[in-house]
Every structure is written in C-alpha cells, then in structure tokens.
Design a protein around this motif. Structure first.
Motif, PDB file in Angstrom:
ATOM      1  N   GLU A  86       2.982  10.576  -7.397  1.00 31.98           N
ATOM      2  CA  GLU A  86       3.847  10.958  -8.522  1.00 31.98           C
ATOM      3  C   GLU A  86       3.084  10.892  -9.846  1.00 31.98           C
ATOM      4  OE1 GLU A  86       6.933   8.095  -8.181  1.00 31.98           O
ATOM      5  OE2 GLU A  86       7.840   9.002  -6.399  1.00 31.98           O
ATOM      6  N   ASN A  87       1.744  10.773  -9.762  1.00 34.66           N
ATOM      7  CA  ASN A  87       0.886  10.682 -10.944  1.00 34.66           C
ATOM      8  C   ASN A  87       1.206   9.461 -11.799  1.00 34.66           C
ATOM      9  OD1 ASN A  87      -0.679  13.074 -10.467  1.00 34.66           O
ATOM     10  ND2 ASN A  87       1.098  14.287 -11.121  1.00 34.66           N
ATOM     11  N   LYS A  88       1.531   8.342 -11.120  1.00 38.66           N
ATOM     12  CA  LYS A  88       1.811   7.087 -11.812  1.00 38.66           C
ATOM     13  C   LYS A  88       0.733   6.069 -11.462  1.00 38.66           C
ATOM     14  CE  LYS A  88       6.808   7.885 -11.787  1.00 38.66           C
ATOM     15  NZ  LYS A  88       8.118   7.393 -11.279  1.00 38.66           N
ATOM     16  N   TRP A  89       0.134   5.492 -12.489  1.00 40.64           N
ATOM     17  CA  TRP A  89      -0.919   4.489 -12.311  1.00 40.64           C
ATOM     18  C   TRP A  89      -0.267   3.103 -12.408  1.00 40.64           C
ATOM     19  CZ3 TRP A  89      -5.734   5.322 -10.682  1.00 40.64           C
ATOM     20  CH2 TRP A  89      -6.671   4.291 -10.788  1.00 40.64           C
ATOM     21  N   THR A  90      -0.243   2.371 -11.261  1.00 36.31           N
ATOM     22  CA  THR A  90       0.609   1.179 -11.178  1.00 36.31           C
ATOM     23  C   THR A  90      -0.189  -0.056 -10.760  1.00 36.31           C
ATOM     24  OG1 THR A  90       1.147   1.815  -8.902  1.00 36.31           O
ATOM     25  CG2 THR A  90       2.688   2.496 -10.630  1.00 36.31           C
ATOM     26  N   ILE A 111       0.828  -1.211   0.000  1.00 31.19           N
ATOM     27  CA  ILE A 111       0.000   0.000   0.000  1.00 31.19           C
ATOM     28  C   ILE A 111       0.863   1.263   0.000  1.00 31.19           C
ATOM     29  CG2 ILE A 111      -1.622   1.341   1.395  1.00 31.19           C
ATOM     30  CD1 ILE A 111      -2.918  -1.350   2.184  1.00 31.19           C
ATOM     31  N   ALA A 112       1.891   1.292   0.843  1.00 33.68           N
ATOM     32  CA  ALA A 112       2.726   2.497   0.914  1.00 33.68           C
ATOM     33  C   ALA A 112       3.431   2.746  -0.418  1.00 33.68           C
ATOM     34  CB  ALA A 112       3.747   2.366   2.042  1.00 33.68           C
ATOM     35  N   TRP A 113       3.904   1.685  -1.066  1.00 35.68           N
ATOM     36  CA  TRP A 113       4.581   1.818  -2.354  1.00 35.68           C
ATOM     37  C   TRP A 113       3.638   2.409  -3.397  1.00 35.68           C
ATOM     38  CZ3 TRP A 113       4.183   0.065  -7.372  1.00 35.68           C
ATOM     39  CH2 TRP A 113       5.337   0.160  -8.177  1.00 35.68           C
ATOM     40  N   HIS A 114       2.420   1.882  -3.464  1.00 37.87           N
ATOM     41  CA  HIS A 114       1.449   2.389  -4.447  1.00 37.87           C
ATOM     42  C   HIS A 114       1.012   3.810  -4.113  1.00 37.87           C
ATOM     43  CE1 HIS A 114       0.983  -1.147  -6.949  1.00 37.87           C
ATOM     44  NE2 HIS A 114       0.959  -1.896  -5.861  1.00 37.87           N
ATOM     45  N   ASP A 115       0.928   4.132  -2.829  1.00 41.61           N
ATOM     46  CA  ASP A 115       0.585   5.498  -2.435  1.00 41.61           C
ATOM     47  C   ASP A 115       1.629   6.477  -2.972  1.00 41.61           C
ATOM     48  OD1 ASP A 115      -0.881   7.475  -0.527  1.00 41.61           O
ATOM     49  OD2 ASP A 115       1.221   7.646   0.035  1.00 41.61           O
ATOM     50  N   ARG A 116       2.891   6.123  -2.844  1.00 45.12           N
ATOM     51  CA  ARG A 116       3.950   6.999  -3.362  1.00 45.12           C
ATOM     52  C   ARG A 116       3.860   7.145  -4.877  1.00 45.12           C
ATOM     53  NH1 ARG A 116       6.885   4.319   0.813  1.00 45.12           N
ATOM     54  NH2 ARG A 116       7.785   2.779  -0.616  1.00 45.12           N
ATOM     55  N   ARG A 117       3.546   6.056  -5.574  1.00 46.83           N
ATOM     56  CA  ARG A 117       3.422   6.141  -7.036  1.00 46.83           C
ATOM     57  C   ARG A 117       2.245   7.042  -7.429  1.00 46.83           C
ATOM     58  NH1 ARG A 117       7.021   3.439  -5.695  1.00 46.83           N
ATOM     59  NH2 ARG A 117       7.910   5.514  -5.734  1.00 46.83           N
ATOM     60  N   MET A 118       1.145   6.919  -6.724  1.00 47.16           N
ATOM     61  CA  MET A 118      -0.026   7.751  -7.038  1.00 47.16           C
ATOM     62  C   MET A 118       0.293   9.233  -6.860  1.00 47.16           C
ATOM     63  SD  MET A 118      -2.720   6.025  -8.055  1.00 47.16           S
ATOM     64  CE  MET A 118      -4.090   7.092  -7.670  1.00 47.16           C
TER      65      MET A 118
END
Length: 336
Positions: free
Chosen positions: A136-140, A127-134
């Motif tokens: 950064e405007n990255k859909w992962t 969750i924390a990893w995806h939160d950081r990507r979001m």
C-alpha cells in the motif's frame, strides 16, 4: 487369524488409473500382487472397487470410505491412509472389526514442521502485516513492533507426534522454552528434545506461541474453544497446521476481535476452502495459507513411498511404522 499370505489384493480408492505412476504399478507387479485403482467419490464406488481386496489405500482427504462402505468390504484386513490425518477413516468401526489402520505421518513431518517454524517467525515479526503495508506504499518500520525477540519465549506444542518432534528439533537453535502436552507420550521421551511435558491448561497460560499438532478425533474436536482461548496470554499467537476443526472457529474469531489473543496463523480451517464471507479472510491479525503444509514439490512421491513401506510391512507380517489403533487390534502373522 490373518496371515501375510492372505494379502493378495490392494485397492486404491482415491486416484484415477492415469494418475498412478508406473513405479507404483511396478511395485505391485514385482510382488505378484493385484492392484486396482479408482477415483471413488461415493460409497458404492468404493465398495465396488474394493471387492476382494484385503488392503484399502486412500490418499489425502475423501469421504467415500464410510462406516457403511467398510461394512460391505468383508475381506479387508488393513487400511493405509497416506498422510497424517485419519479423520476421514472410520477408525472405530475398523477397530471393532479387527482392521489395522495405518497412516504415514513421517512423510509430512519435515514439510509441515518447516511451515510451523516459519509461521512462528512470521507471527513474531508481523511479516505478513508489514508486507501488506508495503504493497500500500506505506513505510511502517516503527509500527506494530514485536514484544521482544524470539529467544526466551515459550512455545507450546499441543500433540507430540512426528511433526511436533521435528518442530522441537528445529527450534532448538532459537533458545526458546518448549512445552508439550500429549497423553500418549511420556515426559522422558519429551525431555530427550529438551521439551517439558505439562497439562494443556498450563501450556495455554504459559505459552507465547501455541502450535497445534494433534489428530482430529472426538477428543480433540474444538479442543481450542472459547475457554481454552481465554486461558491464553493476550499477547499469544495461535498456530494451526493440523486440522481446522481442532479449533472452534467462531470462538477464535471472537477472541481475535476482542483482544483475547493477539494473532492467529492458520493453514487449516473448519470448512475448506473457507467461505468468501468468513471473517478470518479480512482480519489484520490473521495470516492464512491454503492447507499447504505438506505440499512441497516431491510430496506425492514421499506420501506414496511411505505408503508402500507400510504395504511391504503388511505382506511380510510386520507391524507398520505407524498404526493408529495398534493397542486394539491383532497383528498380521508372518507368512511361513
């Protein structure tokens, strides 16, 4: 022989007078007990505040109650430490002097176990990893996927006190396999919560999540070192909500950098707060919180209420609920 009638004065070494709630002062007044308070930061301040006191009370971490300070407190028969850890209390010296050392792990069990279960979910679903990507405007959505869902995975609990037991209860609905290691808890007690007792080596090799719940002492300092980390699965996640120095932090950093284990979720650190250049702060496979495990809005009340429950036991000659050196000290005899 110490009797309950001998206990007449309590000294709280870790608060200023203005921070003590009226209901606490009233508790002592109602029982005709003397109560002194001081925010002590040095040995000398602690010794001065504790003059004539039979019970020392400390709340949270502090370093003023040292072995030297305790040696200058001849009237002390008991120490109350609000919270679960006693690594800031000279337990060995107290035990040698026959002083009862109490703590209040049940006051933190629900909050810390909530955080632990949350950490397991955060680690499993990244969750924390995806939160950081979001951010950064990255859909992962298809990146960094978990290796299967939580059911069927194995959670290893290192230590099986109040907090670990609460974790086991809360995980009962997740269909996980639970292992635990604790030299002070027998297999039958663990089995009541569907937990299998095992040795640490077996727990490390079999667990998908290794969650630390042991006290910090001479036996557990750097318990999780390079050798222990090497025994873990390369896909395993380490969760620490107990005390930072239970983990050898440089060894953990090396293990995380080199794929020895997959991830760590940490609420505690060897040095708090961590230094700005601590590599953990910049690692993508680490999730960090600032030692907030017990910190819910009413945690101070629960800490203080639990501590006064211990005080009540002491003045009535009862064993308190949690005495860390009970096997090595004599009880306070009930006042007749």
């Amino acid at each position: 022989m110490v009797t309950a009638a001998d206990i007449k004065r309590f000294a709280l070494l870790s608060y200023s007078t203005s921070d003590v709630a009226d209901w606490i002062t009233g508790w002592f007044d109602d029982r005709d007990l003397q109560f002194v308070v001081n925010q002590c930061t040095t040995e000398d301040q602690a010794i001065e505040t504790a003059k004539g006191a039979q019970v020392i009370w400390i709340h949270g971490s502090g370093r003023c109650l040292t072995e030297n300070a305790l040696a200058a407190m001849p009237d002390v028969v008991a120490i109350i430490r609000s919270g679960s850890g006693t690594n800031d209390v000279p337990v060995d010296a107290a035990t040698q002097s026959g002083i009862i050392v109490c703590n209040t792990p049940w006051a933190t069990a629900q909050a810390v176990s909530d955080l632990t279960v949350g950490f397991i979910i955060i680690a499993d679903r990244r969750i924390a990893w995806h939160d950081r990507r979001m951010r950064e405007n990255k859909w992962t959505e298809m990146d960094n996927l978990p290796i299967g869902a939580i059911p069927g995975k194995t959670v290893g609990l290192v230590g099986f006190g109040y907090i670990a037991k609460a974790v086991a209860k809360k995980l009962s609905g997740f269909d996980v396999n639970l292992l635990a290691t604790d030299p002070l808890v027998d297999a039958d007690e663990m089995a009541k919560l569907n937990v299998t007792k095992c040795e640490l080596d077996h727990l490390l090799t079999e667990s998908d999540f290794v969650s630390l719940h042991c006290p910090l002492n001479d036996h557990t300092f750097h318990l999780i070192n390079a050798d222990a980390l090497a025994r873990m699965k390369p896909t395993a996640k380490l969760i620490n909500t107990c005390r930072g120095p239970v983990v050898d932090e440089p060894a953990l950093i090396h293990a995380l950098r080199n794929g020895v284990i997959a991830e760590a979720v940490l609420d505690v650190y060897e040095t708090e707060p961590p230094a700005p250049d601590n590599p953990l702060l910049k690692m993508e496979n680490v999730t960090l919180t600032p030692h907030l495990g017990s910190h819910v809005q009413d945690f101070l009340y629960h800490f203080q209420r639990a501590s006064l429950e211990i005080a009540d036991d002491l003045i009535h000659g009862r064993w308190p609920q949690s005495v860390v050196n009970r096997a090595h000290v004599k009880p306070i005899v009930a006042w007749k």
